[in-house]
Design a protein around this motif. Structure first.
Motif, mmCIF file in Angstrom:
data_model
loop_
_atom_site.group_PDB
_atom_site.id
_atom_site.type_symbol
_atom_site.label_atom_id
_atom_site.label_comp_id
_atom_site.label_asym_id
_atom_site.label_seq_id
_atom_site.Cartn_x
_atom_site.Cartn_y
_atom_site.Cartn_z
ATOM 1 N N TRP A 370 0.820 -1.207 0.000
ATOM 2 C CA TRP A 370 0.000 0.000 0.000
ATOM 3 C C TRP A 370 0.861 1.267 0.000
ATOM 4 O O TRP A 370 0.360 2.345 -0.277
ATOM 5 N N ASN A 371 2.153 1.134 0.317
ATOM 6 C CA ASN A 371 3.074 2.264 0.250
ATOM 7 C C ASN A 371 3.906 2.272 -1.025
ATOM 8 O O ASN A 371 4.901 3.008 -1.103
ATOM 9 N N ALA A 372 3.536 1.459 -2.004
ATOM 10 C CA ALA A 372 4.325 1.338 -3.233
ATOM 11 C C ALA A 372 4.458 2.687 -3.925
ATOM 12 O O ALA A 372 3.463 3.391 -4.138
ATOM 13 N N GLN A 373 5.681 3.050 -4.276
ATOM 14 C CA GLN A 373 5.943 4.318 -4.953
ATOM 15 C C GLN A 373 5.791 4.205 -6.460
ATOM 16 O O GLN A 373 5.582 5.212 -7.136
ATOM 17 N N LYS A 455 11.783 12.034 -11.498
ATOM 18 C CA LYS A 455 11.668 13.446 -11.865
ATOM 19 C C LYS A 455 11.257 14.309 -10.676
ATOM 20 O O LYS A 455 11.857 15.369 -10.429
ATOM 21 N N PHE A 456 10.251 13.872 -9.928
ATOM 22 C CA PHE A 456 9.726 14.698 -8.850
ATOM 23 C C PHE A 456 10.293 14.340 -7.486
ATOM 24 O O PHE A 456 10.092 15.082 -6.523
ATOM 25 N N GLN A 457 10.961 13.195 -7.386
ATOM 26 C CA GLN A 457 11.500 12.746 -6.099
ATOM 27 C C GLN A 457 10.415 12.741 -5.022
ATOM 28 O O GLN A 457 10.643 13.123 -3.877
ATOM 29 N N ASN A 458 9.231 12.320 -5.424
ATOM 30 C CA ASN A 458 8.089 12.330 -4.510
ATOM 31 C C ASN A 458 7.394 10.983 -4.596
ATOM 32 O O ASN A 458 6.883 10.609 -5.658
ATOM 33 N N SER A 459 7.383 10.259 -3.480
ATOM 34 C CA SER A 459 6.791 8.930 -3.496
ATOM 35 C C SER A 459 5.273 8.974 -3.656
ATOM 36 O O SER A 459 4.660 7.987 -4.052
ATOM 37 N N MET A 460 4.644 10.103 -3.347
ATOM 38 C CA MET A 460 3.192 10.182 -3.367
ATOM 39 C C MET A 460 2.631 10.191 -4.784
ATOM 40 O O MET A 460 1.501 9.775 -4.996
ATOM 41 N N MET A 464 -0.268 7.560 -5.740
ATOM 42 C CA MET A 464 -1.618 7.987 -6.113
ATOM 43 C C MET A 464 -2.020 7.425 -7.474
ATOM 44 O O MET A 464 -3.178 7.043 -7.676
ATOM 45 N N ILE A 465 -1.068 7.361 -8.415
ATOM 46 C CA ILE A 465 -1.367 6.760 -9.720
ATOM 47 C C ILE A 465 -1.720 5.289 -9.552
ATOM 48 O O ILE A 465 -2.668 4.776 -10.164
ATOM 49 N N PHE A 466 -0.979 4.595 -8.709
ATOM 50 C CA PHE A 466 -1.251 3.185 -8.455
ATOM 51 C C PHE A 466 -2.661 2.991 -7.910
ATOM 52 O O PHE A 466 -3.431 2.155 -8.397
#
Length: 494
Positions: A370-373, A455-460, A464-466
């Protein structure tokens, strides 16, 4: 009569000299001020908690150590000592616990969904039925039951082949050929039975899942046995030095080891597994109770919410686009609940129950998917038994044979897509390749989410796409496609 706390102070003061008392007060004051910088002191109004000489809080009666407050909490003492961020600012929000907010979300979720359940029952009544999932012919699906009961024949045949190979009665190419025939038949035989019988969808899905598990286990058994046999032969010829791998996996064809492997919650064969000391019967009973409760809740959502939404919908690729989008969005929430319940029931409850009964030690059946980036990370953590099988028997063998990493990943998704299609299309008696296309579309999503993460260095962003692709769009769309294709095949709708 004087207050006991005041008497204690008076007694202590009488036993100390003036210089010792002043030193003690200054020491307490300095330590209390230092502790106040770390936000560990009590509010000024709380006179029951003061800082002890060792830095710990000590609860005393009012007046017991009131002398310390005289020198610490003065109006001239600075209240702001360093730069601090607000708890909800972007720089500090991920540096602290949000357990209270998480509990609030759970309370709101329970309250909102309880209201929706009550509203649904008041509006539509009790809609639980057998219908599509358990039709009247489900009890007559005896050919599928017999097919399922006959599946152990294939592991037994694989054992005989390995026994003949150990005795060197057959050559290695013959061993490979026989294992290919056995594993292929273990899948094609249930497919043939299901297609010949107009059985219930749920019965067909169950049989196909069993047959796919048998296929994966047989491939692992044959591949691992071949590798151990090769290592043993190399060691006998002196081409390889003794290693821990050879010592731990000594080549031996054992029917007991194969039988344990076929029922164990793993897809990767090895002669022995880490085992626990005992079976916790009380723990098993609690997990079984949870399994019954969550399975019932999952069935309630399916019958009370999903079935009416699906029956009152149109084919998502035909008709009004906005209407199709509205149906998908309406279906996404109950579908998400069922998916999460399915994951919890199977990967956590059932596999752990099976592992406990068999004293199987390695219970990493999933990770925090559930935390998959990225989508790739999700597939690595969602289903650990399949992931370990893919890595061990497909991905690294491809790399060892000179296949590029990207092609090896594509092959892994291709194999996964085939089995997803078999498990859905065969019981539904339709071959529109919706499940196959859905899995293969994960490949570009892997590239997209990996690019966004870099590119964004943001795991969120990838997370969110996932969630959007799997929960909001992908699964409801796939459900509607297969439902309407099945109903069109049976002539129930236009």
């Amino acid at each position: 009569m004087p207050h006991s706390g005041a008497a204690a102070v008076e007694t202590t003061t009488s036993n100390l000299s003036n210089s010792d008392l002043n030193f003690s007060i200054r020491r307490r004051a300095s330590r209390a001020e230092a502790d106040s910088e770390n936000d560990d002191v009590s509010p000024v109004g709380d006179s029951n908690n003061i800082v002890n000489g060792g830095g710990d809080r000590k609860t005393v009666k009012d007046g017991g150590d009131g002398v310390a407050f005289k020198y610490v909490y003065r109006p001239s003492a600075p209240a702001h000592r360093r730069v601090k961020e607000s708890p909800l600012s972007s720089d500090a929000i991920f540096k602290q616990s949000h357990a209270g907010l998480f509990n609030l979300c759970i309370v709101i979720l329970v309250a909102v969904n309880s209201r929706l359940i009550i509203e649904n029952l008041m509006k539509y009544g009790w809609l639980i039925r057998a219908g599509f999932w358990f039709s009247s012919r489900s009890l007559r699906d005896w050919p599928l039951l017999l097919c399922c009961l006959s599946l152990p024949v294939f592991p037994l045949a694989a054992y005989v082949v390995e026994k003949l190979a150990k005795w060197k009665h057959i050559s290695e190419p013959v061993v490979v050929f026989l294992h290919f025939i056995i594993t292929t038949t273990s899948v094609l035989y249930p497919v043939f039975v299901i297609l010949r019988c107009d059985s219930a969808v749920l019965s067909g899905v169950t049989l196909m899942l069993f047959s796919c598990v048998v296929w994966l286990k047989l491939v692992s058994y044959a591949h691992t046995s071949h590798d151990m046999r090769s290592l043993a032969q190399s060691f006998e010829k002196g081409d390889a030095s003794p290693s821990s791998l050879i010592e731990e996996n000594n080549y031996d064809v054992n029917l007991k080891s194969l039988a344990y492997f076929m029922v164990a919650p793993t897809l990767c064969y090895q002669p022995s597994y880490p085992r626990t000391e005992r079976v916790r019967k009380g723990w098993v009973a609690r997990q079984l109770l949870k399994l019954i409760i969550f399975t019932g809740f999952m069935g309630f959502i399916i019958e009370q919410y999903i079935n009416p939404i699906v029956r009152n919908s149109q084919h998502p690729l035909k008709g009004n686009l906005l209407y199709a989008v509205e149906r998908i969005l309406k279906l996404s929430v109950p579908n998400l609940y069922v998916w999460l319940c399915m994951f919890y029931c199977f990967f956590h409850l059932w596999l752990n129950i099976l592992a406990e009964l068999l004293r199987f030690g390695d219970r990493e059946f999933y990770k925090d998917w559930w935390n998959a980036q990225t989508v790739e990370e999700y597939w690595r953590m969602w289903n650990m038994p399949v992931h370990k099988w893919m890595v061990r028997h497909l991905y690294f063998p491809c790399l060892r044979n000179g296949i590029p990493k990207g092609v090896a990943i594509l092959i892994a998704f291709f194999v996964s897509a085939i089995f997803h299609e078999l498990c859905i299309a065969v019981p539904c008696h339709i071959f529109k390749l919706w499940a196959f296309i859905g899995i293969m579309l994960q490949v570009p999503l892997v590239l997209i989410t990996n690019y966004l993460l870099k590119k964004f260095q943001n795991s969120m962003v990838g997370n969110m796409i996932f969630w959007f692709i799997f929960s909001i769009l992908g699964q409801p769309m796939c459900l509607l496609l297969y439902y309407h294709d099945v109903m069109n095949r049976k002539g129930r709708i236009d």
